[in-house]
Design an enzyme around this catalytic site. Structure first.
Site, PDB file in Angstrom:
ATOM      1  NE  ARG A 206      -3.960  -1.894   2.116  1.00 55.77           N
ATOM      2  CZ  ARG A 206      -5.155  -1.914   1.517  1.00 55.77           C
ATOM      3  NH1 ARG A 206      -5.479  -0.750   0.967  1.00 55.77           N
ATOM      4  NH2 ARG A 206      -6.042  -2.901   1.357  1.00 55.77           N
TER       5      ARG A 206
ATOM      6  CB  THR B 155       9.212  -4.220   1.769  1.00 53.86           C
ATOM      7  OG1 THR B 155       8.442  -5.221   2.816  1.00 53.86           O
ATOM      8  CG2 THR B 155       8.710  -4.822   0.364  1.00 53.86           C
TER       9      THR B 155
ATOM     10  CE  LYS C 117      11.665  -4.143   5.807  1.00 47.22           C
ATOM     11  NZ  LYS C 117      10.776  -3.782   7.096  1.00 47.22           N
TER      12      LYS C 117
ATOM     13  CG  ASP D  46      10.117  -1.235   9.788  1.00 43.34           C
ATOM     14  OD1 ASP D  46       9.228  -0.543   8.582  1.00 43.34           O
ATOM     15  OD2 ASP D  46      10.894  -2.106   9.160  1.00 43.34           O
TER      16      ASP D  46
ATOM     17  N   GLY E 274       9.133 -12.105  18.309  1.00 39.54           N
ATOM     18  CA  GLY E 274       9.595 -12.112  17.065  1.00 39.54           C
ATOM     19  C   GLY E 274      11.050 -11.518  17.168  1.00 39.54           C
TER      20      GLY E 274
ATOM     21  N   GLY F 109      13.144 -11.362  13.719  1.00 40.47           N
ATOM     22  CA  GLY F 109      13.243 -10.944  12.417  1.00 40.47           C
ATOM     23  C   GLY F 109      13.625  -9.566  11.979  1.00 40.47           C
TER      24      GLY F 109
ATOM     25  CG  ASN G 226      12.205 -15.221  17.338  1.00 38.32           C
ATOM     26  OD1 ASN G 226      11.445 -14.940  16.633  1.00 38.32           O
ATOM     27  ND2 ASN G 226      13.404 -15.928  16.792  1.00 38.32           N
TER      28      ASN G 226
ATOM     29  CE1 TYR H   1       0.328  -3.500   6.570  1.00 40.71           C
ATOM     30  CE2 TYR H   1      -1.413  -3.746   5.288  1.00 40.71           C
ATOM     31  CZ  TYR H   1      -0.294  -3.409   5.381  1.00 40.71           C
ATOM     32  OH  TYR H   1       0.562  -3.420   4.240  1.00 40.71           O
TER      33      TYR H   1
HETATM   34  P1  NDP Z   1      11.128 -11.911   9.328  1.00 38.79           P
HETATM   35  O1  NDP Z   1      10.818 -13.130   8.135  1.00 38.79           O
HETATM   36  O2  NDP Z   1      12.273 -11.213   9.089  1.00 38.79           O
HETATM   37  O3  NDP Z   1      10.918 -12.458  10.681  1.00 38.79           O
HETATM   38  C1  NDP Z   1       9.691 -13.469  10.945  1.00 38.79           C
HETATM   39  C2  NDP Z   1       9.783 -13.589  12.454  1.00 38.79           C
HETATM   40  O4  NDP Z   1       8.711 -14.210  12.904  1.00 38.79           O
HETATM   41  C3  NDP Z   1      10.898 -14.548  13.100  1.00 38.79           C
HETATM   42  O5  NDP Z   1      11.117 -14.054  14.266  1.00 38.79           O
HETATM   43  C4  NDP Z   1      10.339 -15.819  13.039  1.00 38.79           C
HETATM   44  O6  NDP Z   1      10.924 -16.664  13.746  1.00 38.79           O
HETATM   45  C5  NDP Z   1       8.982 -15.527  13.332  1.00 38.79           C
HETATM   46  N1  NDP Z   1       7.753 -16.604  12.960  1.00 38.79           N
HETATM   47  C6  NDP Z   1       7.728 -16.953  11.635  1.00 38.79           C
HETATM   48  N2  NDP Z   1       6.507 -17.582  11.822  1.00 38.79           N
HETATM   49  C7  NDP Z   1       6.071 -17.984  13.044  1.00 38.79           C
HETATM   50  C8  NDP Z   1       5.143 -18.853  13.747  1.00 38.79           C
HETATM   51  N3  NDP Z   1       4.322 -19.586  13.021  1.00 38.79           N
HETATM   52  N4  NDP Z   1       5.203 -18.835  15.194  1.00 38.79           N
HETATM   53  C9  NDP Z   1       6.079 -17.761  15.932  1.00 38.79           C
HETATM   54  N5  NDP Z   1       6.726 -17.041  15.283  1.00 38.79           N
HETATM   55  C10 NDP Z   1       7.042 -17.134  13.789  1.00 38.79           C
HETATM   56  O7  NDP Z   1       9.671 -10.926   9.141  1.00 38.79           O
HETATM   57  P2  NDP Z   1       9.690  -9.499   9.285  1.00 38.79           P
HETATM   58  O8  NDP Z   1      10.139  -9.388  10.657  1.00 38.79           O
HETATM   59  O9  NDP Z   1      10.296  -8.727   8.335  1.00 38.79           O
HETATM   60  O10 NDP Z   1       7.973  -9.328   9.521  1.00 38.79           O
HETATM   61  C11 NDP Z   1       7.290  -9.636  10.656  1.00 38.79           C
HETATM   62  C12 NDP Z   1       5.858  -9.185  10.591  1.00 38.79           C
HETATM   63  O11 NDP Z   1       5.732  -7.689  10.545  1.00 38.79           O
HETATM   64  C13 NDP Z   1       5.064  -9.489   9.322  1.00 38.79           C
HETATM   65  O12 NDP Z   1       3.897 -10.001   9.505  1.00 38.79           O
HETATM   66  C14 NDP Z   1       5.156  -8.216   8.482  1.00 38.79           C
HETATM   67  O13 NDP Z   1       4.015  -8.131   7.582  1.00 38.79           O
HETATM   68  C15 NDP Z   1       5.098  -7.143   9.702  1.00 38.79           C
HETATM   69  N6  NDP Z   1       5.567  -6.009   9.439  1.00 38.79           N
HETATM   70  C16 NDP Z   1       4.708  -4.641   9.335  1.00 38.79           C
HETATM   71  C17 NDP Z   1       5.230  -3.676   9.046  1.00 38.79           C
HETATM   72  C18 NDP Z   1       4.337  -2.552   9.256  1.00 38.79           C
HETATM   73  O14 NDP Z   1       4.773  -1.306   8.706  1.00 38.79           O
HETATM   74  N7  NDP Z   1       3.046  -2.709   9.660  1.00 38.79           N
HETATM   75  C19 NDP Z   1       6.604  -3.242   8.583  1.00 38.79           C
HETATM   76  C20 NDP Z   1       7.495  -4.477   8.932  1.00 38.79           C
HETATM   77  C21 NDP Z   1       6.834  -5.605   8.879  1.00 38.79           C
HETATM   78  P3  NDP Z   1      12.437 -17.654  13.696  1.00 38.79           P
HETATM   79  O15 NDP Z   1      13.427 -16.536  13.956  1.00 38.79           O
HETATM   80  O16 NDP Z   1      12.169 -18.909  14.536  1.00 38.79           O
HETATM   81  O17 NDP Z   1      12.181 -18.119  12.140  1.00 38.79           O
END
Ligand code: NDP
Length: 288
Positions: free
Chosen positions: A19, A65, A69, A108, A133, A135, A157, A227
């Site tokens: 978006r 994105t 990153k 962010d 989390g 990530g 995490n 969202y």
């Molecule tokens: P990454 O891929 O970098 O990290 C994903 C994280 O989620 C890791 O810590 C991973 O754990 C964990 N994870 C994945 N699946 C599961 C699960 N089923 N149960 C528990 N933990 C899980 O993603 P991002 O950090 O970039 O994004 C994370 C979220 O934030 C997304 O939903 C994204 O859409 C949202 N986001 C929103 C933004 C906004 O402006 N609103 C901006 C940036 C992100 P592990 O380390 O064990 O793999």
């Protein structure tokens, strides 16, 4: 003679759902800034050539994105302190095609903090925060949460080592700001937090909420960075346990506003843009 507008875009894979073009078009209309903003799908193994070609075409900057990153930060000649602390960048500015003359930043975290404090009306100073989390998103928000005055942040995490690494890289900042910082397993992160942030992609993956309901108390602010429809189960879970539920739309708009300020020197008014976007998402218009 009219000058062509400055060009920007969001680069990622996937990127069709983003978006950001609509948000930046509204910022441009509101501020009168002469820009265009598109979206660019980069091959998973081809971020660097794609972003170099985009800069060489005369573009002035881009948002970055998933999953680029970390690569974006490594490419740019200079980076802000907050991007270096996060180890990731979601904003690049170009001064020509040579990455040595590019800058990188991360909006962010400030985007999330502004959403919580301005739009949700919750002051972070003195709060106990659970950050789920470790990530890219969690890395971007941890520093700004500490800077905002959180008294304690617990990082939980799925992969314990990543939470511990995040705690290590932020230990000095936490000590300077007198914030207690710890990594815990997802199953036992503690109880009754003031703020619970789901910065994992559990909602995106359609997985269950990854922490026990004991992390909530009546009045906890529970935010899923996701969202749209994918965030709905987390929001329903939070409300069912007495928490105030919030999705990631406000963060999305606020991180975009900070990127716009970095590029253009003008901070847009996010209130009307968020209201419009909220109405669109609630109406199910377009992709989430
Ligand atoms: P990454 O891929 O970098 O990290 C994903 C994280 O989620 C890791 O810590 C991973 O754990 C964990 N994870 C994945 N699946 C599961 C699960 N089923 N149960 C528990 N933990 C899980 O993603 P991002 O950090 O970039 O994004 C994370 C979220 O934030 C997304 O939903 C994204 O859409 C949202 N986001 C929103 C933004 C906004 O402006 N609103 C901006 C940036 C992100 P592990 O380390 O064990 O793999």
């Amino acid at each position: 003679m009219t000058t062509a507008p400055d060009r920007y875009a969001v680069l990622g894979h996937p990127v069709a759902h983003s978006r950001s073009p609509a948000i930046h078009a509204r910022f441009a209309a509101q501020t009168g800034q002469p820009i265009t903003y598109g979206r660019e799908l980069c091959p998973l193994d081809g971020f660097e050539p794609h972003v170099r070609a985009f800069a060489a075409s005369g573009a002035r900057g881009c948002n970055v994105t998933v999953p680029f990153k970390f690569e974006a930060l490594a490419l740019a000649g200079r980076a802000s302190a907050r991007a270096r602390l996060a180890g990731a960048a979601n904003v690049l500015g170009f001064d020509g095609a040579d990455p040595a003359h590019w800058w990188a930043d991360n909006s962010d975290g400030i985007g999330l903090v502004r959403d919580i404090e301005r739009h949700a009306g919750v002051a972070l100073a003195g709060t106990r925060v659970l950050l789920v989390g470790a990530g890219g998103a969690a890395a971007g928000v941890l520093g700004p949460l500490i800077e905002a005055g959180a008294a304690a942040v617990v990082v939980a995490n799925r992969s314990a080592g990543k939470a511990e690494a995040l705690v290590q890289s932020h230990a000095d900042l936490a000590q300077r700001r007198r914030c207690t910082l710890a990594a815990t397993p997802l199953a036992a992160p503690g109880e009754a937090f003031d703020v619970v942030l789901n910065a994992s992609s559990s909602s995106l993956a359609g997985a269950e909420v990854p922490v026990p309901a004991a992390v909530l108390r009546p009045g906890t602010l529970a935010v899923d960075l996701m969202y749209g429809p994918a965030a709905a189960p987390f929001l329903a879970w939070a409300r069912a346990h007495g928490a105030t539920a919030r999705d990631g739309l406000g963060m999305l708009v606020e991180q975009a506003a900070e990127a716009f300020r970095l590029w253009r020197g003008v901070l847009p008014d996010t209130v009307p843009v968020l209201a419009t976007l909220r109405a669109e998402v609630d109406a199910g218009a377009g992709a989430a």
